[in-house]
Motif scaffolding. Structure first.
Motif, PDB file in Angstrom:
ATOM      1  N   ASP A  84       0.607  -1.249  -0.050  1.00 57.37           N
ATOM      2  CA  ASP A  84       0.425   0.161  -0.095  1.00 57.37           C
ATOM      3  C   ASP A  84       0.561   1.439  -0.198  1.00 57.37           C
ATOM      4  O   ASP A  84       0.450   1.942  -0.192  1.00 57.37           O
ATOM      5  CB  ASP A  84      -0.897   0.012   1.221  1.00 57.37           C
ATOM      6  CG  ASP A  84      -1.932   1.382   1.198  1.00 57.37           C
ATOM      7  OD1 ASP A  84      -2.597   1.300   0.024  1.00 57.37           O
ATOM      8  OD2 ASP A  84      -1.601   2.083   2.306  1.00 57.37           O
ATOM      9  N   GLN A 116       2.230  11.123  -4.530  1.00 53.60           N
ATOM     10  CA  GLN A 116       1.555  10.680  -6.201  1.00 53.60           C
ATOM     11  C   GLN A 116       0.646  12.123  -6.737  1.00 53.60           C
ATOM     12  O   GLN A 116       0.798  12.020  -7.586  1.00 53.60           O
ATOM     13  CB  GLN A 116       1.106   9.664  -6.375  1.00 53.60           C
ATOM     14  CG  GLN A 116       1.721   8.343  -5.963  1.00 53.60           C
ATOM     15  CD  GLN A 116       0.808   6.439  -6.577  1.00 53.60           C
ATOM     16  OE1 GLN A 116      -0.439   6.749  -4.601  1.00 53.60           O
ATOM     17  NE2 GLN A 116       0.531   6.238  -6.726  1.00 53.60           N
ATOM     18  N   ARG A 117      -0.054  12.105  -5.716  1.00 53.13           N
ATOM     19  CA  ARG A 117      -0.646  13.844  -5.849  1.00 53.13           C
ATOM     20  C   ARG A 117       0.178  14.710  -6.612  1.00 53.13           C
ATOM     21  O   ARG A 117      -0.231  15.641  -7.757  1.00 53.13           O
ATOM     22  CB  ARG A 117      -1.393  13.853  -5.021  1.00 53.13           C
ATOM     23  CG  ARG A 117      -2.302  15.390  -5.079  1.00 53.13           C
ATOM     24  CD  ARG A 117      -2.973  16.172  -3.850  1.00 53.13           C
ATOM     25  NE  ARG A 117      -3.152  17.361  -4.279  1.00 53.13           N
ATOM     26  CZ  ARG A 117      -4.533  17.342  -4.536  1.00 53.13           C
ATOM     27  NH1 ARG A 117      -5.541  16.208  -5.473  1.00 53.13           N
ATOM     28  NH2 ARG A 117      -5.217  18.765  -5.311  1.00 53.13           N
ATOM     29  N   TRP A 158       2.543   7.878   0.972  1.00 54.35           N
ATOM     30  CA  TRP A 158       2.292   7.634  -0.861  1.00 54.35           C
ATOM     31  C   TRP A 158       1.596   8.147  -1.640  1.00 54.35           C
ATOM     32  O   TRP A 158       1.756   8.770  -2.755  1.00 54.35           O
ATOM     33  CB  TRP A 158       2.791   6.141  -1.670  1.00 54.35           C
ATOM     34  CG  TRP A 158       2.520   5.655  -2.195  1.00 54.35           C
ATOM     35  CD1 TRP A 158       1.987   4.169  -2.127  1.00 54.35           C
ATOM     36  CD2 TRP A 158       3.679   5.029  -3.588  1.00 54.35           C
ATOM     37  NE1 TRP A 158       2.513   3.881  -4.291  1.00 54.35           N
ATOM     38  CE2 TRP A 158       3.340   4.955  -4.585  1.00 54.35           C
ATOM     39  CE3 TRP A 158       4.501   6.872  -3.490  1.00 54.35           C
ATOM     40  CZ2 TRP A 158       3.962   5.123  -5.386  1.00 54.35           C
ATOM     41  CZ3 TRP A 158       5.018   6.819  -5.033  1.00 54.35           C
ATOM     42  CH2 TRP A 158       5.055   5.736  -5.915  1.00 54.35           C
ATOM     43  N   ARG A 159       0.657   8.298  -1.082  1.00 50.80           N
ATOM     44  CA  ARG A 159      -0.896   8.790  -1.807  1.00 50.80           C
ATOM     45  C   ARG A 159      -0.605  10.736  -1.910  1.00 50.80           C
ATOM     46  O   ARG A 159      -0.936  10.996  -3.372  1.00 50.80           O
ATOM     47  CB  ARG A 159      -1.744   8.135  -1.277  1.00 50.80           C
ATOM     48  CG  ARG A 159      -2.230   6.915  -1.085  1.00 50.80           C
ATOM     49  CD  ARG A 159      -3.710   6.713  -1.410  1.00 50.80           C
ATOM     50  NE  ARG A 159      -4.096   6.874   0.065  1.00 50.80           N
ATOM     51  CZ  ARG A 159      -3.684   5.664   0.545  1.00 50.80           C
ATOM     52  NH1 ARG A 159      -3.121   4.587   0.344  1.00 50.80           N
ATOM     53  NH2 ARG A 159      -3.302   5.853   2.562  1.00 50.80           N
ATOM     54  N   GLN A 174      -0.294   6.432   3.527  1.00 48.65           N
ATOM     55  CA  GLN A 174      -0.862   8.261   2.981  1.00 48.65           C
ATOM     56  C   GLN A 174      -0.157   8.764   1.765  1.00 48.65           C
ATOM     57  O   GLN A 174      -0.418   9.444   1.788  1.00 48.65           O
ATOM     58  CB  GLN A 174      -1.646   8.361   4.627  1.00 48.65           C
ATOM     59  CG  GLN A 174      -1.930   9.962   4.735  1.00 48.65           C
ATOM     60  CD  GLN A 174      -1.873  10.197   5.691  1.00 48.65           C
ATOM     61  OE1 GLN A 174      -1.743   9.345   6.774  1.00 48.65           O
ATOM     62  NE2 GLN A 174      -3.320  11.850   5.910  1.00 48.65           N
TER      63      GLN A 174
END
Length: 314
Positions: free
Chosen positions: A130, A177-178, A173-174, A171
């Motif tokens: 994740d 990415q954004r 990592w996301r 969290q």
């Protein structure tokens, strides 16, 4: 450093000067040293890690300048990782330009391999369940694929036995990415901006039958369309940095998908307007096109995913 002390537009001018200086160096590490001394590698890094502690708004014009000037380093990724790894020795090393880092958007730690599309890099961030893991890829076996870019080929890296230096949870990592979607969209938009400016300058000075080519209506229409696509990409990126009418974060995937598509069109048309010159080393617009095409392959399926997400939301 307080954001009120500096405006992104002013920082962009200093960034362009530093990138231009870095391009006079042949060695990637020497380039990184110049960029780090100017504060570009650590623009978003914490001050305790040797960074400037600024937000994404200040990194966007740096990414734009890197694309426009065709910087052969993964500067947007370096900026992101120096920020995301705050409080670690790796963050300090990245902000200081002591190591080069990239992000593999294809592959994972579990699969045992990952593809680096924008290099060179000593350390590579790869998907890890994740979250994500920063691995030392300097000594790992590599398989270079030069079909898209023989000068800076895409590289598959074998991850078996690779040392994990740091990890990001789901969290973090996301969030990375954004921010990556926006920085890389601005990078692609900058690559197109450089190609468009080169085409406009050439059309204004190239004379046929006693008139510059820019006086021809067909040429003017094409240049106007290219500029329109540039403005569309810029507006989409700026919109994605702001919350929607309900205070929620906007999806950043459409901004990146649109910027990549628009940039490819603009650069290809710029090459077309230059004739065969666009493929020469004296006017290497093909390098900008290769950089954008590699990003496009790195985020394969992005337009489909953005479309599916839109349909699900409505």
């Amino acid at each position: 450093m307080s954001n009120e002390e500096l405006r992104p537009e002013e920082f962009a001018q200093a960034a362009e000067a530093a990138i231009t200086d870095a391009l006079t160096r042949q060695d990637p590490r020497a380039m990184a040293e110049v960029l780090a001394q100017a504060g570009l590698c650590g623009v978003m890094a914490a001050e305790d890690d040797g960074g400037l502690g600024l937000d994404l708004a200040f990194a966007l014009p740096i990414a734009q300048a890197a694309g426009r000037l065709r910087l052969p380093l993964p500067l947007p990724e370096q900026i992101l990782l120096a920020s995301a790894l705050a409080g670690t020795p790796q963050a300090a090393a990245l902000a200081a330009g002591e190591r080069l880092a990239g992000i593999a958007w294809q592959g994972s730690l579990q699969s045992g391999h990952a593809r680096l599309d924008n290099g060179p890099a000593d350390w590579v961030l790869v998907a890890d369940g994740d979250g994500a893991a920063l691995v030392d890829a300097s000594a790992q076996p590599r398989d270079e694929q030069g079909a898209l870019d023989p000068e800076q080929p895409q590289t598959w890296i074998a991850l078996e036995g690779a040392t994990v230096l740091a990890r990001l949870d789901g969290q973090a990592w996301r969030a990375l990415q954004r921010q990556a979607h926006l920085l890389l969209a601005e990078y692609a938009n900058g690559a197109a901006e450089g190609a468009l400016q080169a085409a406009a300058d050439y059309m204004a000075t190239r004379v046929q039958f006693g008139r510059p080519l820019s006086a021809k209506q067909a040429v003017r229409h094409l240049l106007a369309r290219m500029r329109l696509l540039q403005d569309v990409s810029s507006a989409a990126i700026r919109r994605a940095t702001r919350t929607d009418e309900y205070g929620a974060s906007r999806d950043t995937q459409p901004a990146l998908a649109g910027a990549l598509s628009n940039a490819a069109f603009v650069i290809e048309k710029a090459i077309h307007l230059h004739g065969g010159m666009g493929f020469t080393w004296e006017l290497p617009l093909h390098r900008a096109l290769r950089a954008v095409r590699k990003l496009d392959t790195a985020f394969a399926g992005l337009s489909r995913d953005a479309g599916r997400a839109f349909i699900q939301r409505v």
